[in-house]
Motif scaffolding. Structure first.
Motif, short mmCIF file in Angstrom:
data_model
loop_
_atom_site.label_atom_id
_atom_site.label_comp_id
_atom_site.label_asym_id
_atom_site.label_seq_id
_atom_site.Cartn_x
_atom_site.Cartn_y
_atom_site.Cartn_z
N UNK A 169 4.80 -13.26 15.45
CA UNK A 169 5.15 -14.68 15.45
C UNK A 169 5.43 -15.18 14.05
N UNK A 170 4.61 -14.78 13.11
CA UNK A 170 4.76 -15.23 11.73
C UNK A 170 4.17 -14.18 10.80
N UNK A 171 4.49 -14.29 9.53
CA UNK A 171 4.00 -13.29 8.59
C UNK A 171 3.98 -13.87 7.19
N UNK A 172 3.21 -13.22 6.32
CA UNK A 172 3.25 -13.48 4.89
C UNK A 172 3.25 -12.11 4.20
N UNK A 173 3.21 -12.10 2.87
CA UNK A 173 3.32 -10.85 2.13
C UNK A 173 2.18 -9.89 2.49
N UNK A 174 0.96 -10.39 2.57
CA UNK A 174 -0.17 -9.52 2.88
C UNK A 174 -0.03 -8.91 4.27
N UNK A 175 0.42 -9.72 5.24
CA UNK A 175 0.63 -9.20 6.60
C UNK A 175 1.64 -8.06 6.57
N UNK A 176 2.74 -8.24 5.84
CA UNK A 176 3.80 -7.22 5.80
C UNK A 176 3.27 -5.92 5.21
N UNK A 177 2.61 -6.00 4.06
CA UNK A 177 2.10 -4.78 3.43
C UNK A 177 1.07 -4.09 4.33
N UNK A 178 0.17 -4.86 4.93
CA UNK A 178 -0.86 -4.28 5.79
C UNK A 178 -0.25 -3.67 7.05
N UNK A 179 0.75 -4.35 7.64
CA UNK A 179 1.38 -3.85 8.86
C UNK A 179 2.15 -2.56 8.59
N UNK A 180 2.78 -2.47 7.44
CA UNK A 180 3.53 -1.27 7.09
C UNK A 180 2.61 -0.05 7.12
N UNK A 181 1.43 -0.19 6.53
CA UNK A 181 0.49 0.93 6.48
C UNK A 181 -0.12 1.18 7.86
N UNK A 182 -0.49 0.11 8.57
CA UNK A 182 -1.15 0.24 9.87
C UNK A 182 -0.27 0.94 10.89
N UNK A 183 1.02 0.58 10.94
CA UNK A 183 1.91 1.09 11.96
C UNK A 183 2.85 2.19 11.46
N UNK A 184 2.72 2.59 10.20
CA UNK A 184 3.64 3.58 9.61
C UNK A 184 5.09 3.12 9.75
N UNK A 185 5.33 1.89 9.34
CA UNK A 185 6.66 1.30 9.44
C UNK A 185 7.66 2.09 8.61
N UNK A 186 8.83 2.32 9.17
CA UNK A 186 9.89 3.03 8.45
C UNK A 186 10.99 2.08 7.97
N UNK A 187 11.19 0.96 8.70
CA UNK A 187 12.30 0.05 8.39
C UNK A 187 11.89 -1.39 8.61
N UNK A 188 12.45 -2.26 7.79
CA UNK A 188 12.37 -3.70 7.99
C UNK A 188 13.54 -4.34 7.27
N UNK A 189 13.69 -5.63 7.41
CA UNK A 189 14.79 -6.33 6.74
C UNK A 189 14.37 -7.73 6.39
N UNK A 190 15.19 -8.38 5.60
CA UNK A 190 14.90 -9.75 5.23
C UNK A 190 15.89 -10.27 4.22
N UNK A 191 16.12 -11.58 4.28
CA UNK A 191 17.01 -12.21 3.30
C UNK A 191 16.30 -12.27 1.95
N UNK A 192 17.00 -12.79 0.95
CA UNK A 192 16.50 -12.80 -0.42
C UNK A 192 15.12 -13.42 -0.57
N UNK A 193 14.79 -14.54 0.11
CA UNK A 193 13.43 -15.08 -0.03
C UNK A 193 12.35 -14.10 0.40
N UNK A 194 12.64 -13.23 1.39
CA UNK A 194 11.66 -12.23 1.81
C UNK A 194 11.44 -11.22 0.69
N UNK A 195 12.53 -10.81 0.04
CA UNK A 195 12.39 -9.88 -1.10
C UNK A 195 11.57 -10.52 -2.22
N UNK A 196 11.86 -11.78 -2.53
CA UNK A 196 11.12 -12.47 -3.59
C UNK A 196 9.64 -12.56 -3.24
#
Length: 548
Positions: free
Chosen positions: A263-290
């Motif tokens: 539903x929603x996310x922040x930087x900590x959620x993204x980093x934690x989810x990547x490790x938890x689920x072994x994420x291979x791909x994601x995307x995002x506009x420039x604000x997500x990169x920043x």
């Protein structure tokens, strides 16, 4: 060769529907969707989509009808991307961050038969429908279907009386036994598959119509561009309503991957989810990169592919993102091509450059991807191509099978967009000696100061490079003597709040010609971005006008 014929054995209209059908057979027992503690397999996802498509047919939804959906990146929104076209209808995912007036305008344009609404956004939908009730006569309103929370871990009261009286998404599926339902395949692969809305950076959002063929081919392009392998794990940080999730909705099915819905996310959620689920791909506009680049996190334990689009990322953001373990693909595109149109072709000689210089190259716009027929920079009046000199401005134009069919119920803008047999983007660019395009600005965003024409993106690049700057936007400010002068709106990093406007102006003076140096710098807490990650230059221009 008269005996050679086209028939059902050697020709089937291209459609993303086939990706889901194959996934249910080839990857049937693999996990398709993870949403909190809720899991589905590909076989279950296919069966749910068939039941929903059957239910839509029973609601008199048929060929050419439009079904709209308003919700975040939840399993239901993923399913309707397949189920609605499987019923023969056209899917239109709507922006959850718009106001009720804008939503009302889109619903009036679409005249959708059904509107799927997530419970969190029901009030927005109701307010929009009330506006239509007051302002429109003779308009047939859509049947509202409520999508209740399905994540068992979510703390929400969906038993509230406010939700009573609505037909629910799950009840439609539960009522179907799926017997006798046949998927409605397109008669022509050029039939409409989806209608997505532009971000509205230059005016009222337009409904962009895409075909089954265009959606299918853009999906393949995304798979190739992102070097996606079989059974990827995709974290949904790209809004599914934006260009149908940049076609990753269909791409993950094509590869039998796993969708991590949220539903929603922040930087900590993204980093934690990547490790938890072994994420291979994601995307995002420039604000997500920043957001990720400025998070105080250690590098990831493995490499993760991330795609970005919209406003070009700044070189220092690219550098930091890759330092954290992300492999960045930067694509330039728009709603009219369901996301990507170009990608910068990496050349072996770039690997010998310093890291910061490599990052600068990766932020450029490049050339058309392998499934886009052509990209060019042309004089919009003569339709002549500009020279490859890195200086001459022209309009970026595309031609190919992944370009939109046109704008829904807007023949005038459709004709103008395809003038001369090319799709006109409204973006201005130059071409470098190696042929790569470098987008400089939107037509409306160029600053004309005296006899000089200034690219706001060029100025933003320098302002961004100041070590204290987190975000920046540059527009023209009315000026009695020059017509317009350069005005920069700046958001500082939290630890750099003491930085003053004069310091940023002096910093720019050492890196830009005097006529391009901002005459005004305004410190801003939060710059206005669209929900697709594009800077709202129209809002900044209005602020600059008020300053003047």
């Amino acid at each position: 060769m008269e005996h050679l014929v086209q028939n059902s054995a050697n020709y089937v209209p291209l459609s993303p529907i086939s990706f889901l059908q194959r996934a249910s057979t080839v990857f049937g027992e693999r996990v398709s969707i993870v949403y909190g503690s809720l899991n589905y397999t590909w076989k279950q996802t296919y069966e749910r989509c068939c039941k929903l498509a059957s239910a839509l047919n029973r609601m008199n939804v048929s060929n050419g009808d439009i079904v709209a959906a308003l919700g975040p990146n939840i399993p239901e929104l993923y399913e309707v991307h397949f189920a609605v076209p499987m019923a023969g209808a056209i899917i239109s995912p709507l922006n959850i961050y718009q106001n009720s007036s804008d939503l009302a305008a889109q619903l009036k344009l679409l005249e959708a038969k059904v509107l799927f609404v997530d419970h969190q956004y029901l009030k927005l939908a109701v307010d929009a429908l009330e506006i239509l009730t007051r302002t429109c006569t003779g308009l047939e309103f859509p049947k509202v279907v409520l999508m209740l929370e399905t994540n068992p871990e979510a703390k929400t009261d969906t038993a509230d009386g406010y939700y009573s009286g609505y037909r629910t998404y799950q009840s439609l599926i539960d009522a179907e036994n799926n017997s006798g339902f046949e998927i409605v395949r397109p008669k022509s692969e050029l039939d409409a598959y989806s209608i997505v809305f532009t971000s509205g950076t230059t005016g009222v959002p337009k409904g962009v119509v895409h075909s089954h063929r265009g959606a299918y081919l853009t999906t393949l392009a995304q798979i190739i561009l992102n070097e996606m392998k079989a059974m990827p794990v995709f974290l949904w940080t790209v809004p599914m309503y934006h260009c149908n999730g940049w076609c990753f909705t269909w791409g993950i099915a094509a590869l039998g991957g796993t969708n991590i819905c949220l539903r929603k996310y922040d930087a900590d959620f993204v980093f934690d989810a990547i490790v938890k689920y072994n994420v291979t791909n994601l995307g995002g506009a420039t604000p997500v990169l920043s957001m990720l680049a400025n998070a105080n996190r250690k590098p990831l334990p493995f490499k993760v592919n991330i795609m970005t689009g919209g406003t070009p990322p700044q070189a220092h953001v690219v550098f930091k993102i890759e330092e954290l373990g992300f492999i960045l693909t930067h694509s330039y595109g728009m709603s009219e091509m369901l996301g990507p149109g170009t990608v910068y072709p990496w050349r072996p000689e770039y690997s010998t450059l310093p890291p910061q210089e490599q990052a600068r190259y990766k932020a450029l716009h490049g050339l058309n991807h392998m499934l886009m027929e052509a990209v060019d920079v042309k004089d919009p009046v003569t339709m002549e191509s500009v020279p490859f000199d890195g200086l001459t401005l022209g309009e970026v134009m595309f031609r190919g099978n992944t370009v939109t069919k046109g704008y829904y119920k807007n023949p005038e803008k459709t004709r103008a967009a395809f003038e001369g047999g090319w799709f006109h983007t409204g973006d201005l660019a130059v071409r470098h000696e190696d042929g790569n395009i470098d987008v400089k600005d939107r037509k409306l965003d160029l600053i004309v100061s005296g006899d000089k024409t200034i690219s706001t993106l060029d100025v933003e690049g320098v302002v961004f490079s100041h070590p204290s700057v987190f975000e920046a936007g540059v527009v023209g400010k009315p000026d009695e003597a020059l017509g317009e002068s350069v005005c920069a709106f700046v958001r500082l990093k939290e630890e750099c709040k003491a930085t003053g406007a004069d310091e940023i102006i002096e910093f720019c003076r050492g890196k830009l010609p005097e006529y391009m140096v901002p005459k005004t710098v305004v410190m801003f807490d939060n710059l206005p971005f669209t929900s697709s990650g594009k800077l709202k230059k129209s809002a900044l221009r209005e602020m600059a006008k008020n300053l003047a």
